[in-house]
Scaffold this active site. Structure first.
Site, short mmCIF file in Angstrom:
data_model
loop_
_atom_site.label_atom_id
_atom_site.label_comp_id
_atom_site.label_asym_id
_atom_site.label_seq_id
_atom_site.Cartn_x
_atom_site.Cartn_y
_atom_site.Cartn_z
N LYS A 1 0.88 -1.18 0.00
CA LYS A 1 0.00 0.00 0.00
C LYS A 1 0.92 1.22 0.00
O LYS A 1 1.41 1.64 1.03
CB LYS A 1 -0.86 -0.01 1.26
CG LYS A 1 -2.19 0.70 1.15
CD LYS A 1 -2.15 2.13 0.69
CE LYS A 1 -2.02 3.12 1.81
NZ LYS A 1 -1.83 4.51 1.33
N GLU B 1 9.85 1.81 10.60
CA GLU B 1 10.87 2.84 10.35
C GLU B 1 10.14 4.18 10.42
O GLU B 1 9.34 4.50 9.56
CB GLU B 1 11.49 2.58 8.98
CG GLU B 1 12.89 3.11 8.87
CD GLU B 1 12.87 4.51 8.29
OE1 GLU B 1 12.71 5.46 9.08
OE2 GLU B 1 13.01 4.62 7.07
N CYS C 1 13.70 10.58 6.42
CA CYS C 1 13.70 10.07 7.80
C CYS C 1 15.07 10.28 8.44
O CYS C 1 15.18 10.60 9.61
CB CYS C 1 13.38 8.58 7.81
SG CYS C 1 11.91 8.20 6.90
N GLU D 1 10.49 15.98 14.88
CA GLU D 1 10.89 15.88 13.48
C GLU D 1 10.08 16.92 12.71
O GLU D 1 8.85 16.87 12.68
CB GLU D 1 10.57 14.47 12.98
CG GLU D 1 11.13 14.19 11.62
CD GLU D 1 10.86 12.76 11.18
OE1 GLU D 1 9.75 12.26 11.41
OE2 GLU D 1 11.76 12.15 10.59
P1 ADP Z 1 1.91 11.25 6.49
O1 ADP Z 1 1.05 11.76 7.59
O2 ADP Z 1 3.08 12.11 6.27
O3 ADP Z 1 1.19 10.94 5.21
P2 ADP Z 1 1.82 8.57 7.46
O4 ADP Z 1 2.72 7.93 8.43
O5 ADP Z 1 0.43 8.82 7.92
O6 ADP Z 1 2.52 9.90 7.01
O7 ADP Z 1 1.77 7.74 6.10
C1 ADP Z 1 2.63 6.69 5.77
C2 ADP Z 1 1.82 5.60 5.10
O8 ADP Z 1 0.87 5.13 6.04
C3 ADP Z 1 1.01 6.05 3.88
O9 ADP Z 1 0.99 5.01 2.91
C4 ADP Z 1 -0.38 6.25 4.45
O10 ADP Z 1 -1.41 6.09 3.50
C5 ADP Z 1 -0.43 5.12 5.46
N1 ADP Z 1 -1.42 5.31 6.54
C6 ADP Z 1 -1.89 6.47 7.06
N2 ADP Z 1 -2.78 6.22 8.04
C7 ADP Z 1 -2.89 4.88 8.15
C8 ADP Z 1 -3.63 3.98 8.99
N3 ADP Z 1 -4.47 4.43 9.92
N4 ADP Z 1 -3.46 2.66 8.82
C9 ADP Z 1 -2.60 2.19 7.91
N5 ADP Z 1 -1.88 2.96 7.09
C10 ADP Z 1 -2.01 4.29 7.20
#
Ligand code: ADP
Length: 486
Positions: free
Chosen positions: A180, A255, A289, A388
């Site tokens: 994903k 990570e 990161c 961060e």
């Molecule tokens: P940002 O807020 O900068 O987009 P995230 O850590 O939320 O960073 O996003 C990293 C990845 O996690 C993306 O692929 C995002 O779609 C996914 N993501 C965001 N929220 C969820 C969630 N509740 N469960 C699983 N994956 C998620």
């Protein structure tokens, strides 16, 4: 090839088919704030199908992945690495437009992506278990087995590189994958998935479900059919996916970012150190990161370093990635506004901007630009030293001796990377041992990504290791076979 020709159609890859979804999402070009493409918006039912396809490919009747020897998997990875190299310019163009990063960095990312597949191609058939001397009437061995279906949730800052890091290692070890990618930037990943299919990867071995984190991401992390989860992203989402995976006792590699220090002593080669310090924070507009976002400078060279740093930062220019500037835009308005709010708060607290870059003449209006800057006069407990920021902002502190350098370096909850700049060999190793961090570089920073070098964090930076052989091992689990032969 033009950018339009390189754009992948808005489809998800599920069981070898390119599937359209009832709804799509618009993807924005960060340099202009305008729509660049649309992607499929997968929901829980698409994730179900993808996990089922990955399971089927792993050990179902239709799947022959289990029949592929490690050598054959390695040969496929090598073929794929070459296909990536042959398509590098189109992939880099997509990465540049989608993430906003300068074109030369996008090209470097595609090279690194291909390099992961080369590395794990060679490593696939060199992974093996051990025999254990146990008792005289026993023969004991360990088998290194793949987990099965590996879920991978990846971020928008390095879509192609992180695709390489996660997918190459997981497939080399014999797993199947449901990926994903991030909704903000995943076009290169979709194009890579097309190439993988064209290279003859069996259906279901790699599935890509694009969509929102709260929909496709959440459904994948909580899915009972996955056996391993790799997540790269923010600590808050990392906690959420870990909690979801824990319900089914799924092991997780996390990570989560960092607040990495570069520690400069007066005896260092200051020119090299300054080159790396600037590069380490403006790369990908600081949305890395492992960005070196804190600079710790020894008193004896503090004024010299700051004067030279100010000159370098003042010369930096921000522009759209395709013009190959020093620094591109941030990924979206949310990230830019969040960073601007934090900078305003820092200034209100008396923190000073020592120097900053500028927007290049003719930079597109509507881009999410934040010019690179250096912050000084920062109280030790201020948020800009601990949180961060995910932008091109370098926070400077000074120290008087080694003990203080270590204390400041270890003063955050993160621990992903550190740079130590000194010519004193004993001090190099003393600090390398005492700094809490997954990676420590001495007289360098980042080693250009270093596909071969195990990478991962301690504390709030996450756990588990990716890259190198360690990354390959982490996609396997040990089975102990104990034979009592009498
Ligand atoms: P940002 O807020 O900068 O987009 P995230 O850590 O939320 O960073 O996003 C990293 C990845 O996690 C993306 O692929 C995002 O779609 C996914 N993501 C965001 N929220 C969820 C969630 N509740 N469960 C699983 N994956 C998620």
């Amino acid at each position: 090839m033009t950018l339009n020709d390189a754009l992948p159609p808005p489809r998800a890859l599920i069981g070898g088919d390119w599937v359209a979804t009832p709804q799509t999402l618009s993807v924005e070009a960060p340099a202009r704030g305008e729509s660049l493409a649309t992607i499929a918006r997968c929901e829980a039912e698409h994730v179900d199908c993808a996990v089922a396809a990955a399971r089927q490919a792993f050990d179902g009747e239709l799947g022959d992945w289990q029949a592929w020897t490690a050598r054959r998997r390695g040969e496929w990875l090598e073929t794929f690495a070459r296909a990536i190299e042959a398509d590098a310019e189109a992939l880099a163009m997509l990465e540049c437009a989608d993430t906003g990063k300068p074109m030369r960095q996008a090209r470097g990312d595609i090279t690194a992506c291909a390099r992961y597949f080369h590395f794990y191609a060679g490593a696939a058939d060199k992974l093996h278990g051990e025999t254990i001397p146990f008792a005289a009437d026993y023969a004991v061995m360990t088998l290194r087995e793949p987990f099965g279906v590996c879920a991978q949730i990846t971020p928008w800052n390095y879509p192609a590189q992180i695709f390489g890091r996660c997918v190459a290692a997981a497939l080399a070890a014999g797993n199947t994958v449901v990926l994903k990618p991030a909704e903000d930037a995943c076009l290169s990943v979709l194009r890579l998935a097309h190439l993988a299919v064209d290279c003859g990867l069996p259906p279901g071995v790699l599935n890509v479900v694009t969509g929102l984190g709260s929909e496709a991401g959440a459904a994948l992390a909580a899915h009972p059919g996955i056996q391993h989860l790799s997540f790269t992203g923010s600590p808050a989402t990392g906690t959420r996916v870990t909690q979801a995976a824990a319900v089914h006792h799924v092991p997780v590699t996390l990570e989560l970012g960092g607040k990495s220090p570069q520690v400069v002593f007066a005896d260092a080669d200051l020119d090299s150190a300054l080159d790396a310090v600037v590069r380490g924070i403006i790369q990908n507009a600081g949305q890395t990161c492992s960005a070196g976002s804190r600079l710790l400078v020894e008193d004896a060279c503090h004024d010299t370093v700051l004067a030279r740093l100010a000159e370098r930062f003042a010369a930096l220019r921000c522009d759209a990635g395709e013009r190959d500037p020093d620094c591109g835009p941030l990924i979206n308005a949310r990230q830019r506004e969040q960073l601007e709010r934090r900078l305003d708060a820092a200034h209100a607290d008396g923190i000073r901007t020592l120097a900053q870059g500028q927007l290049a003449e003719g930079a597109p209006a509507g881009g999410h630009f934040v010019v690179p800057r250096v912050l000084v006069d920062i109280p030790d407990d201020h948020a800009v030293l601990h949180e961060e920021l995910f932008g091109p902002v370098l926070a400077v502190q000074r120290f008087s001796d080694e003990a203080e350098a270590v204390r400041l370096a270890n003063a955050t909850e993160y621990g992903l990377c550190a740079g130590i700049w000194t010519r004193d060999g004993a001090r190099q190793l003393r600090l390398a041992k005492r700094i809490r961090s997954g990676q420590v570089f001495i007289n360098d920073y980042g080693a250009a990504g270093g596909v071969e070098l195990p990478f991962g964090g301690v504390g709030r930076s996450g756990h588990g290791r990716e890259k190198g052989f360690e990354g390959l091992r982490s996609f396997t689990q040990i089975k102990t076979v104990a034979l009592r032969h009498g």
